[in-house]
Design a protein around this motif. Structure first.
Motif, PDB file in Angstrom:
ATOM      1  N   ARG A  14       9.460   3.570  -1.968  1.00  0.00           N
ATOM      2  CA  ARG A  14       8.647   3.661  -3.186  1.00  0.00           C
ATOM      3  C   ARG A  14       7.229   4.163  -2.911  1.00  0.00           C
ATOM      4  NH1 ARG A  14      10.143  -1.516  -6.979  1.00  0.00           N
ATOM      5  NH2 ARG A  14      12.394  -1.185  -7.016  1.00  0.00           N
ATOM      6  N   GLY A  15       6.918   4.365  -1.644  1.00  0.00           N
ATOM      7  CA  GLY A  15       5.581   4.839  -1.294  1.00  0.00           C
ATOM      8  C   GLY A  15       4.498   3.799  -1.525  1.00  0.00           C
ATOM      9  N   LEU A  16       4.851   2.519  -1.381  1.00  0.00           N
ATOM     10  CA  LEU A  16       3.896   1.433  -1.594  1.00  0.00           C
ATOM     11  C   LEU A  16       3.426   0.854  -0.261  1.00  0.00           C
ATOM     12  CD1 LEU A  16       5.681  -0.529  -4.485  1.00  0.00           C
ATOM     13  CD2 LEU A  16       3.603   0.845  -4.663  1.00  0.00           C
ATOM     14  N   SER A  17       2.189   0.412  -0.226  1.00  0.00           N
ATOM     15  CA  SER A  17       1.645  -0.239   0.963  1.00  0.00           C
ATOM     16  C   SER A  17       1.754  -1.759   0.811  1.00  0.00           C
ATOM     17  CB  SER A  17       0.176   0.140   1.143  1.00  0.00           C
ATOM     18  OG  SER A  17      -0.611  -0.444   0.109  1.00  0.00           O
ATOM     19  N   ARG A  18       1.475  -2.451   1.891  1.00  0.00           N
ATOM     20  CA  ARG A  18       1.454  -3.921   1.851  1.00  0.00           C
ATOM     21  C   ARG A  18       0.350  -4.408   0.918  1.00  0.00           C
ATOM     22  NH1 ARG A  18       2.670  -6.218   7.903  1.00  0.00           N
ATOM     23  NH2 ARG A  18       4.570  -5.054   8.249  1.00  0.00           N
ATOM     24  N   SER A  19      -0.778  -3.725   0.950  1.00  0.00           N
ATOM     25  CA  SER A  19      -1.898  -4.103   0.075  1.00  0.00           C
ATOM     26  C   SER A  19      -1.515  -3.956  -1.395  1.00  0.00           C
ATOM     27  CB  SER A  19      -3.126  -3.254   0.371  1.00  0.00           C
ATOM     28  OG  SER A  19      -3.591  -3.513   1.666  1.00  0.00           O
ATOM     29  N   GLU A  20      -0.809  -2.897  -1.698  1.00  0.00           N
ATOM     30  CA  GLU A  20      -0.365  -2.692  -3.083  1.00  0.00           C
ATOM     31  C   GLU A  20       0.629  -3.765  -3.497  1.00  0.00           C
ATOM     32  OE1 GLU A  20      -0.752   2.098  -3.695  1.00  0.00           O
ATOM     33  OE2 GLU A  20       0.763   1.367  -2.272  1.00  0.00           O
ATOM     34  N   LEU A  21       1.521  -4.139  -2.584  1.00  0.00           N
ATOM     35  CA  LEU A  21       2.458  -5.221  -2.892  1.00  0.00           C
ATOM     36  C   LEU A  21       1.699  -6.516  -3.128  1.00  0.00           C
ATOM     37  CD1 LEU A  21       5.254  -6.481  -3.209  1.00  0.00           C
ATOM     38  CD2 LEU A  21       5.359  -6.697  -0.710  1.00  0.00           C
ATOM     39  N   ALA A  22       0.710  -6.791  -2.306  1.00  0.00           N
ATOM     40  CA  ALA A  22      -0.089  -8.013  -2.479  1.00  0.00           C
ATOM     41  C   ALA A  22      -0.722  -8.055  -3.868  1.00  0.00           C
ATOM     42  CB  ALA A  22      -1.159  -8.091  -1.393  1.00  0.00           C
ATOM     43  N   LYS A  23      -1.260  -6.924  -4.317  1.00  0.00           N
ATOM     44  CA  LYS A  23      -1.867  -6.862  -5.664  1.00  0.00           C
ATOM     45  C   LYS A  23      -0.820  -7.119  -6.737  1.00  0.00           C
ATOM     46  CE  LYS A  23      -5.600  -3.770  -4.393  1.00  0.00           C
ATOM     47  NZ  LYS A  23      -6.072  -2.390  -4.376  1.00  0.00           N
ATOM     48  N   LEU A  24       0.353  -6.507  -6.576  1.00  0.00           N
ATOM     49  CA  LEU A  24       1.431  -6.714  -7.547  1.00  0.00           C
ATOM     50  C   LEU A  24       1.879  -8.174  -7.607  1.00  0.00           C
ATOM     51  CD1 LEU A  24       3.643  -3.563  -6.825  1.00  0.00           C
ATOM     52  CD2 LEU A  24       2.297  -4.014  -8.904  1.00  0.00           C
ATOM     53  N   MET A  25       1.862  -8.837  -6.448  1.00  0.00           N
ATOM     54  CA  MET A  25       2.300 -10.228  -6.373  1.00  0.00           C
ATOM     55  C   MET A  25       1.194 -11.216  -6.722  1.00  0.00           C
ATOM     56  SD  MET A  25       4.581 -10.254  -2.897  1.00  0.00           S
ATOM     57  CE  MET A  25       4.930 -12.004  -3.055  1.00  0.00           C
ATOM     58  N   GLY A  26      -0.058 -10.772  -6.663  1.00  0.00           N
ATOM     59  CA  GLY A  26      -1.174 -11.682  -6.899  1.00  0.00           C
ATOM     60  C   GLY A  26      -1.427 -12.602  -5.718  1.00  0.00           C
ATOM     61  N   VAL A  27      -1.166 -12.099  -4.519  1.00  0.00           N
ATOM     62  CA  VAL A  27      -1.397 -12.873  -3.296  1.00  0.00           C
ATOM     63  C   VAL A  27      -2.294 -12.051  -2.370  1.00  0.00           C
ATOM     64  CG1 VAL A  27       0.816 -14.087  -3.465  1.00  0.00           C
ATOM     65  CG2 VAL A  27       0.660 -11.993  -2.100  1.00  0.00           C
ATOM     66  N   SER A  28      -2.728 -12.674  -1.308  1.00  0.00           N
ATOM     67  CA  SER A  28      -3.577 -11.968  -0.349  1.00  0.00           C
ATOM     68  C   SER A  28      -2.740 -10.995   0.486  1.00  0.00           C
ATOM     69  CB  SER A  28      -4.274 -12.957   0.575  1.00  0.00           C
ATOM     70  OG  SER A  28      -3.340 -13.531   1.466  1.00  0.00           O
ATOM     71  N   PRO A  29      -3.365  -9.928   0.961  1.00  0.00           N
ATOM     72  CA  PRO A  29      -2.656  -9.033   1.881  1.00  0.00           C
ATOM     73  C   PRO A  29      -2.162  -9.768   3.134  1.00  0.00           C
ATOM     74  CG  PRO A  29      -4.646  -7.968   1.088  1.00  0.00           C
ATOM     75  CD  PRO A  29      -4.703  -9.402   0.612  1.00  0.00           C
ATOM     76  N   GLY A  30      -2.903 -10.797   3.548  1.00  0.00           N
ATOM     77  CA  GLY A  30      -2.479 -11.588   4.705  1.00  0.00           C
ATOM     78  C   GLY A  30      -1.151 -12.287   4.467  1.00  0.00           C
ATOM     79  N   ARG A  31      -0.949 -12.767   3.237  1.00  0.00           N
ATOM     80  CA  ARG A  31       0.328 -13.433   2.914  1.00  0.00           C
ATOM     81  C   ARG A  31       1.478 -12.437   2.990  1.00  0.00           C
ATOM     82  NH1 ARG A  31       4.209 -16.362   3.728  1.00  0.00           N
ATOM     83  NH2 ARG A  31       5.503 -16.945   1.989  1.00  0.00           N
ATOM     84  N   VAL A  32       1.266 -11.236   2.497  1.00  0.00           N
ATOM     85  CA  VAL A  32       2.308 -10.208   2.567  1.00  0.00           C
ATOM     86  C   VAL A  32       2.583  -9.868   4.034  1.00  0.00           C
ATOM     87  CG1 VAL A  32       2.894  -7.818   2.010  1.00  0.00           C
ATOM     88  CG2 VAL A  32       1.889  -9.290   0.262  1.00  0.00           C
ATOM     89  N   SER A  33       1.544  -9.770   4.833  1.00  0.00           N
ATOM     90  CA  SER A  33       1.729  -9.495   6.263  1.00  0.00           C
ATOM     91  C   SER A  33       2.537 -10.595   6.932  1.00  0.00           C
ATOM     92  CB  SER A  33       0.380  -9.337   6.964  1.00  0.00           C
ATOM     93  OG  SER A  33      -0.228  -8.136   6.565  1.00  0.00           O
ATOM     94  N   GLN A  34       2.255 -11.844   6.577  1.00  0.00           N
ATOM     95  CA  GLN A  34       3.039 -12.964   7.118  1.00  0.00           C
ATOM     96  C   GLN A  34       4.506 -12.807   6.748  1.00  0.00           C
ATOM     97  OE1 GLN A  34       1.191 -16.397   5.325  1.00  0.00           O
ATOM     98  NE2 GLN A  34       0.111 -16.926   7.228  1.00  0.00           N
ATOM     99  N   MET A  35       4.755 -12.509   5.488  1.00  0.00           N
ATOM    100  CA  MET A  35       6.142 -12.379   5.021  1.00  0.00           C
ATOM    101  C   MET A  35       6.853 -11.232   5.727  1.00  0.00           C
ATOM    102  SD  MET A  35       5.504 -13.045   0.975  1.00  0.00           S
ATOM    103  CE  MET A  35       7.158 -12.623   0.506  1.00  0.00           C
ATOM    104  N   MET A  36       6.127 -10.167   5.973  1.00  0.00           N
ATOM    105  CA  MET A  36       6.749  -8.984   6.560  1.00  0.00           C
ATOM    106  C   MET A  36       6.784  -9.011   8.085  1.00  0.00           C
ATOM    107  SD  MET A  36       5.857  -6.003   3.902  1.00  0.00           S
ATOM    108  CE  MET A  36       7.007  -4.961   4.753  1.00  0.00           C
ATOM    109  N   SER A  37       6.197 -10.050   8.672  1.00  0.00           N
ATOM    110  CA  SER A  37       6.213 -10.154  10.131  1.00  0.00           C
ATOM    111  C   SER A  37       7.609 -10.476  10.651  1.00  0.00           C
ATOM    112  CB  SER A  37       5.238 -11.233  10.599  1.00  0.00           C
ATOM    113  OG  SER A  37       5.737 -12.524  10.290  1.00  0.00           O
TER     114      SER A  37
END
Length: 109
Positions: free
Chosen positions: A33-56
């Motif tokens: 979809r051409g989305l970054s982790r930061s963009e996903l974080a914004k969509l989810m309403g969470v911090s980019p760090g939380r998305v990084s944790q999930m994707m680790s």
């Protein structure tokens, strides 16, 4: 039996594999979809760090967190249970002395 390090139990290794599988699948969807982790974080309403944790692949993902990701991406999560494939019976592995051992183990009494 798989090798276990201190603090691991028999459910931890499969759980780690599932977390890595979810992270890999999510990374593939984001890339498609051409989305970054930061963009996903914004969509989810969470911090980019939380998305990084999930994707680790090491995070303890809950069904709720997976559902939250799916809702943010307007995607679907599928969880399936199925029987493991069973190896054929009577197979001989290797050759020489080890194949004799296989014969003894798989031969009916």
């Amino acid at each position: 039996m798989p090798f276990l390090t201190r603090g691991e139990d028999s459910a931890e290794l499969p759980a780690s594999r599932l977390a890595r599988q979810a992270a890999t699948s999510l990374a593939g969807l984001l890339a498609a979809r051409g989305l970054s982790r930061s963009e996903l974080a914004k969509l989810m309403g969470v911090s980019p760090g939380r998305v990084s944790q999930m994707m680790s692949g090491d995070a303890n993902l809950t069904v709720r967190s997976l559902a939250s990701v799916a809702a943010a991406l307007d995607a679907c999560v599928e969880i399936r249970f199925f029987d493991l494939p069973q190896p054929p019976t009577g197979c001989q592995v290797g050759s020489g002395a080890s194949s004799h051992l296989a014969d003894e183990v798989t031969s009916p009494l």
